[in-house]
Design a protein around this motif. Structure first.
Motif, PDB file in Angstrom:
ATOM      1  N   THR A   1       6.704   2.400   5.713  1.00  0.00           N
ATOM      2  CA  THR A   1       5.647   3.399   4.864  1.00  0.00           C
ATOM      3  C   THR A   1       5.895   3.390   3.073  1.00  0.00           C
ATOM      4  O   THR A   1       5.668   1.864   3.780  1.00  0.00           O
ATOM      5  N   ASP A   2       4.978   4.517   2.757  1.00  0.00           N
ATOM      6  CA  ASP A   2       4.475   3.495   1.659  1.00  0.00           C
ATOM      7  C   ASP A   2       5.606   3.336   0.934  1.00  0.00           C
ATOM      8  O   ASP A   2       5.868   4.559   0.516  1.00  0.00           O
ATOM      9  N   PRO A   3       5.715   2.812   0.182  1.00  0.00           N
ATOM     10  CA  PRO A   3       7.524   2.318  -0.856  1.00  0.00           C
ATOM     11  C   PRO A   3       7.000   3.646  -2.253  1.00  0.00           C
ATOM     12  O   PRO A   3       7.592   4.280  -2.808  1.00  0.00           O
TER      13      PRO A   3
ATOM     14  N   ARG B   1       0.591   0.232 -10.256  1.00  0.00           N
ATOM     15  CA  ARG B   1       1.447   0.879  -9.199  1.00  0.00           C
ATOM     16  C   ARG B   1       1.953  -0.189  -8.839  1.00  0.00           C
ATOM     17  O   ARG B   1       2.016  -1.428  -7.848  1.00  0.00           O
ATOM     18  N   GLU B   2       1.470   0.485  -6.414  1.00  0.00           N
ATOM     19  CA  GLU B   2       2.506  -0.001  -5.532  1.00  0.00           C
ATOM     20  C   GLU B   2       2.321  -1.906  -5.251  1.00  0.00           C
ATOM     21  O   GLU B   2       0.679  -2.196  -5.881  1.00  0.00           O
ATOM     22  N   PHE B   3       2.845  -2.437  -5.233  1.00  0.00           N
ATOM     23  CA  PHE B   3       2.445  -4.161  -4.815  1.00  0.00           C
ATOM     24  C   PHE B   3       1.193  -4.483  -3.673  1.00  0.00           C
ATOM     25  O   PHE B   3       0.531  -5.481  -4.130  1.00  0.00           O
ATOM     26  N   TYR B   4       0.814  -3.179  -3.116  1.00  0.00           N
ATOM     27  CA  TYR B   4      -0.500  -3.272  -2.163  1.00  0.00           C
ATOM     28  C   TYR B   4      -1.757  -3.233  -2.994  1.00  0.00           C
ATOM     29  O   TYR B   4      -3.179  -3.203  -2.316  1.00  0.00           O
ATOM     30  N   ASP B   5      -1.875  -3.207  -4.190  1.00  0.00           N
ATOM     31  CA  ASP B   5      -3.299  -2.613  -4.714  1.00  0.00           C
ATOM     32  C   ASP B   5      -3.640  -4.013  -5.787  1.00  0.00           C
ATOM     33  O   ASP B   5      -2.058  -4.415  -5.757  1.00  0.00           O
TER      34      ASP B   5
ATOM     35  N   LEU C   1      -8.130  10.981  -5.461  1.00  0.00           N
ATOM     36  CA  LEU C   1      -7.963  10.291  -4.605  1.00  0.00           C
ATOM     37  C   LEU C   1      -7.928   9.775  -5.145  1.00  0.00           C
ATOM     38  O   LEU C   1      -7.673   8.913  -6.362  1.00  0.00           O
ATOM     39  N   SER C   2      -6.641   8.522  -4.743  1.00  0.00           N
ATOM     40  CA  SER C   2      -6.662   7.124  -5.287  1.00  0.00           C
ATOM     41  C   SER C   2      -6.578   5.990  -3.709  1.00  0.00           C
ATOM     42  O   SER C   2      -6.104   6.440  -3.159  1.00  0.00           O
ATOM     43  N   GLY C   3      -6.852   5.349  -4.927  1.00  0.00           N
ATOM     44  CA  GLY C   3      -7.373   3.651  -4.003  1.00  0.00           C
ATOM     45  C   GLY C   3      -7.151   2.128  -4.212  1.00  0.00           C
ATOM     46  O   GLY C   3      -7.144   2.815  -5.248  1.00  0.00           O
TER      47      GLY C   3
HETATM   48 MG    MG Z   1      -0.810   4.516  -3.845  1.00  0.00          MG
END
Ligand code: MG
Ligand code: ASP
Length: 327
Positions: free
Chosen positions: A65-67, A223-227, A250-252
């Motif tokens: 899941t999301d870290p 922020r997180e690695f996936y961005d 909203l964030s993305g």
């Molecule tokens: Mg996020």
């Protein structure tokens, strides 16, 4: 805690009460908010479908899941893990990994209404903006750019407000929101986090939301690695949408998809690889496709629309940090 107008009072803040403690008038207000919720969800889901998105049902338990780390805004007090069938699973913090995998392997344009469990620190009950369980309208588009997503969201918000002004006028007037809820001019303004930090300091998020009149974007947030992060410039290709007086809704981002970058970021940020085994395997095999997407907090959006003092008011069963009701 004293009781007052649909809420328990704690310090300066009113904490929404459970259904069984509401007076007749409070029930009436809650019902009108529920109608706004219905109209909002009905409009938004139709917009996604009209734009060619497939609607996925959410998941609750997964190995990945999301870290939610590293994220300067995160304040997770506890992470929920459970053993099922001899395997360790986690409750959904966000469906980010599922979105990346499903948009890569199966459905290029997808959205889901996903329950997210985030056990926030209990002092966050007083922000009026945090919940330990909420629903995210999470979506992802294969091969999309950040501007594709931001343009889509601009129109989504504008059309939603137009729709509600035309189709929920009585409800909005009852809630004293009709005159406050203006149709924004597009494109919504975009600000760089670096400029905001320079101008307002570390606490820029709180100052920024007080200084905008219409929803506005903030880009380039570490922020997180996936961005997606451009290692050569240090810029992050991501975006948050802020609502005036309320905050981030909203964030993305555009996503990382290359194995070598994902691994490098996980190592740098102390993220446990074993929690992302499948994502890493698919990335190593070149099966993860570039994509972009975002997650929209449904309760936050409706909280702003109806002008609630506390976000728990828009939930039929409030999930306020530190306050566990029967339902
Ligand atoms: Mg996020
Ligand atoms: N849904 C993600 C989150 O909760 C946002 C995203 O799609 O980037 O952070």
């Amino acid at each position: 805690m004293q009781s007052e107008r649909g809420a328990y009072v704690q310090g300066e803040t009113c904490l929404p009460k459970p259904l069984e403690h509401l007076s007749k008038e409070e029930i009436e207000r809650k019902r009108v908010i529920a109608t706004i919720m219905t109209k909002t969800l009905s409009h938004l889901t139709q917009e996604y479908i009209k734009n060619g998105f497939e609607w996925l049902l959410p998941v609750i338990f997964s190995k990945s899941t999301d870290p939610l780390w590293p994220d300067p805004g995160a304040s997770i007090e506890k992470r929920i893990e459970a053993e099922i069938y001899g395997e360790m699973v986690r409750t959904t913090l966000s469906m980010i990994v599922h979105k990346i995998v499903a948009s890569s392997l199966l459905i290029p344009k997808l959205f889901t209404l996903s329950p997210n469990v985030r056990i926030e620190r209990r002092d966050r009950c007083l922000t009026g903006w945090h919940l330990y369980e909420f629903t995210q309208l999470d979506f992802e588009v294969r091969e999309a750019t950040s501007s594709d997503i931001m343009n889509f969201v601009d129109k989504l918000i504008k059309n939603l407000i137009l729709y509600l002004r035309n189709n929920a006028k009585d409800e909005l007037e009852y809630l004293e929101s009709y005159n406050r809820l203006n149709v924004p001019d597009l494109p919504l303004k975009v600000f760089d986090r670096i400029d905001l930090e320079e101008k307002y300091g570390k606490d820029w998020e709180n100052v920024f939301k007080e200084n905008i009149r219409e929803p506005a974007w903030v880009v380039n947030i570490p922020r997180e690695f996936y961005d997606y992060e451009d290692f050569s410039t240090g810029r992050w290709d991501n975006y948050d949408l802020f609502l005036p007086k309320y905050g981030e809704v909203l964030s993305g981002s555009r996503r990382e998809w290359e194995y070598s970058k994902i691994i490098r970021k996980m190592e740098r940020d102390n993220i446990r690889r074993e929690n992302f085994t499948l994502l890493l395997k698919l990335a190593r095999e070149g099966k993860i496709k570039p994509s972009a997407g975002a997650g929209l907090g449904v309760e936050r959006l409706v909280c702003w629309i109806v002008g609630s003092k506390h976000i728990g008011e828009v939930q039929i069963f409030p999930k306020i940090p530190g306050l566990v009701y029967d339902l």
